[in-house]
Design a protein around this motif. Sequence first.
Motif, mmCIF file in Angstrom:
data_model
loop_
_atom_site.group_PDB
_atom_site.id
_atom_site.type_symbol
_atom_site.label_atom_id
_atom_site.label_comp_id
_atom_site.label_asym_id
_atom_site.label_seq_id
_atom_site.Cartn_x
_atom_site.Cartn_y
_atom_site.Cartn_z
ATOM 1 N N SER A 140 0.804 -1.222 0.000
ATOM 2 C CA SER A 140 0.000 0.000 0.000
ATOM 3 C C SER A 140 0.835 1.269 0.000
ATOM 4 N N ILE A 141 2.093 1.174 0.398
ATOM 5 C CA ILE A 141 2.959 2.346 0.466
ATOM 6 C C ILE A 141 3.986 2.262 -0.654
ATOM 7 N N VAL A 142 3.966 3.272 -1.529
ATOM 8 C CA VAL A 142 4.792 3.261 -2.738
ATOM 9 C C VAL A 142 5.727 4.461 -2.711
ATOM 10 N N ILE A 143 7.043 4.195 -2.801
ATOM 11 C CA ILE A 143 8.035 5.272 -2.885
ATOM 12 C C ILE A 143 8.181 5.659 -4.347
ATOM 13 N N ALA A 144 7.889 6.934 -4.650
ATOM 14 C CA ALA A 144 7.746 7.382 -6.038
ATOM 15 C C ALA A 144 9.072 7.849 -6.635
ATOM 16 N N GLY A 145 9.993 6.954 -6.824
ATOM 17 C CA GLY A 145 11.217 7.207 -7.577
ATOM 18 C C GLY A 145 11.988 8.415 -7.099
ATOM 19 N N ASP A 146 12.445 9.272 -8.077
ATOM 20 C CA ASP A 146 13.322 10.400 -7.783
ATOM 21 C C ASP A 146 12.617 11.529 -7.045
ATOM 22 N N SER A 147 11.286 11.551 -7.086
ATOM 23 C CA SER A 147 10.567 12.660 -6.449
ATOM 24 C C SER A 147 10.673 12.639 -4.938
ATOM 25 N N GLY A 148 10.933 11.478 -4.414
ATOM 26 C CA GLY A 148 11.016 11.353 -2.966
ATOM 27 C C GLY A 148 9.678 11.262 -2.281
ATOM 28 N N ASN A 149 8.603 11.388 -3.035
ATOM 29 C CA ASN A 149 7.266 11.258 -2.453
ATOM 30 C C ASN A 149 6.991 9.815 -2.058
ATOM 31 N N ILE A 150 6.283 9.683 -0.986
ATOM 32 C CA ILE A 150 5.816 8.360 -0.566
ATOM 33 C C ILE A 150 4.299 8.390 -0.623
ATOM 34 N N ASN A 151 3.742 7.579 -1.480
ATOM 35 C CA ASN A 151 2.303 7.606 -1.755
ATOM 36 C C ASN A 151 1.571 6.478 -1.050
ATOM 37 N N LEU A 152 0.350 6.792 -0.695
ATOM 38 C CA LEU A 152 -0.551 5.780 -0.132
ATOM 39 C C LEU A 152 -1.490 5.304 -1.224
ATOM 40 N N LYS A 153 -1.279 4.086 -1.691
ATOM 41 C CA LYS A 153 -2.154 3.463 -2.691
ATOM 42 C C LYS A 153 -2.615 2.123 -2.118
ATOM 43 N N PRO A 154 -3.645 2.178 -1.295
ATOM 44 C CA PRO A 154 -3.980 1.013 -0.463
ATOM 45 C C PRO A 154 -4.353 -0.244 -1.240
ATOM 46 N N VAL A 155 -3.836 -1.331 -0.762
ATOM 47 C CA VAL A 155 -4.320 -2.665 -1.115
ATOM 48 C C VAL A 155 -4.977 -3.213 0.144
ATOM 49 N N ILE A 156 -6.277 -3.461 0.063
ATOM 50 C CA ILE A 156 -7.050 -3.854 1.243
ATOM 51 C C ILE A 156 -7.773 -5.165 0.973
ATOM 52 N N TYR A 157 -7.653 -6.077 1.906
ATOM 53 C CA TYR A 157 -8.453 -7.290 1.884
ATOM 54 C C TYR A 157 -9.692 -7.033 2.751
#
Length: 353
Positions: free
Chosen positions: A165-182
């Motif tokens: 669910s937590i994705v580190i967005a390459g060179d931007s340094g952003n850490i995104n929340l893209k949830p995978v939920i069961y």
Amino acid sequence: MKILKTSFLLFSAVIFFTLSNCSSDSSTGNGVEGTSFISVRLSDEPGDFDNVFIDVQDVMVKVNDNSDGESGWQSLGPINAGVYDLLELTGGISVLLVDNFEVPSGMLNQIRLVLGNDNTVVIDGVTHDLQTPSAQQSGLKIKVNETLDPGFTYEFLLDFTVDESIVIAGDSGNINLKPVIYASAEYASGIIEGMVSPSNIQAVASIEVDGNIISAYTDEEGVFNLNGVPQGTYDVTINPAEGSGYTYTVVEGVEVINGQYTDVGVINLPLMPGSIAGTVLNEGLSATASVMVEGEMVSASTDELGTFLLEGIPAGIYNVYVAPEEGSGLETSEFIEIEVISGETTNLGDIML
């Protein structure tokens, strides 16, 4: 105990959230009447972070509405909102967000988890903001598409998979929340049903659950349903209306299983018992009045005034015996075919032995 219906519910679905739009397919209503109850818990699969804090603000549902638009959403609030560390919600630990919220029965199409702005992740002791894509800021949608049967309680578990669910967005340094939920759910209650006889007497069926009372009136056919009963064993009390001439009764040891109807069958209300009284006039004499009730002898002694009272005698016809104390030289008096009327006292009057 006769089980009329068994209908277990256990499902699991993986939900990936993307920025793409789905086609709209709206339908409302499926002919199911009544209400159901929803509880929602939040838990997590372990992840390789120090902490993952999620700001939960609301939980919403769509019931009997299969559209993908913004219409039809219903808040389950007020909920147990707050900022939760998902990594503390592992190993069977969960937090209760919604407790027994009443919704229309039918098809539960979607659940939406609405997050606030205070979402962070701690990596190697450093706190980073979690960026939420704009398409998800209105809430994280979870497709469910399961039928809610009337009277039952369902407990839904929203299980984050943190590592996905937590994705580190390459060179931007952003850490995104893209949830995978069961999303999983199961019945969290059962239903007790039965019929009271006579059916023309209105009665109330009730049980006690953790200090609270679940109750229901009988209908015109004497039928009752106790809905939303947690799994366990209960004593069902049936109380007839005051002045009906009937008294309460208890059905003990009724077992309730989540997702099942438990039928206690026909419960016959007992007539309110009557009593038999009389007064022995012999001065200074102690006497005992007795009557045979369902194979057992019921007795009562006279008091200092010579009065006796035989209580709890079911309505019917009885022979009553009044016997003097032993050694008095007096004979027992017999009263034949004495009628006892429900809820009344039959007085034999003055008796001289």
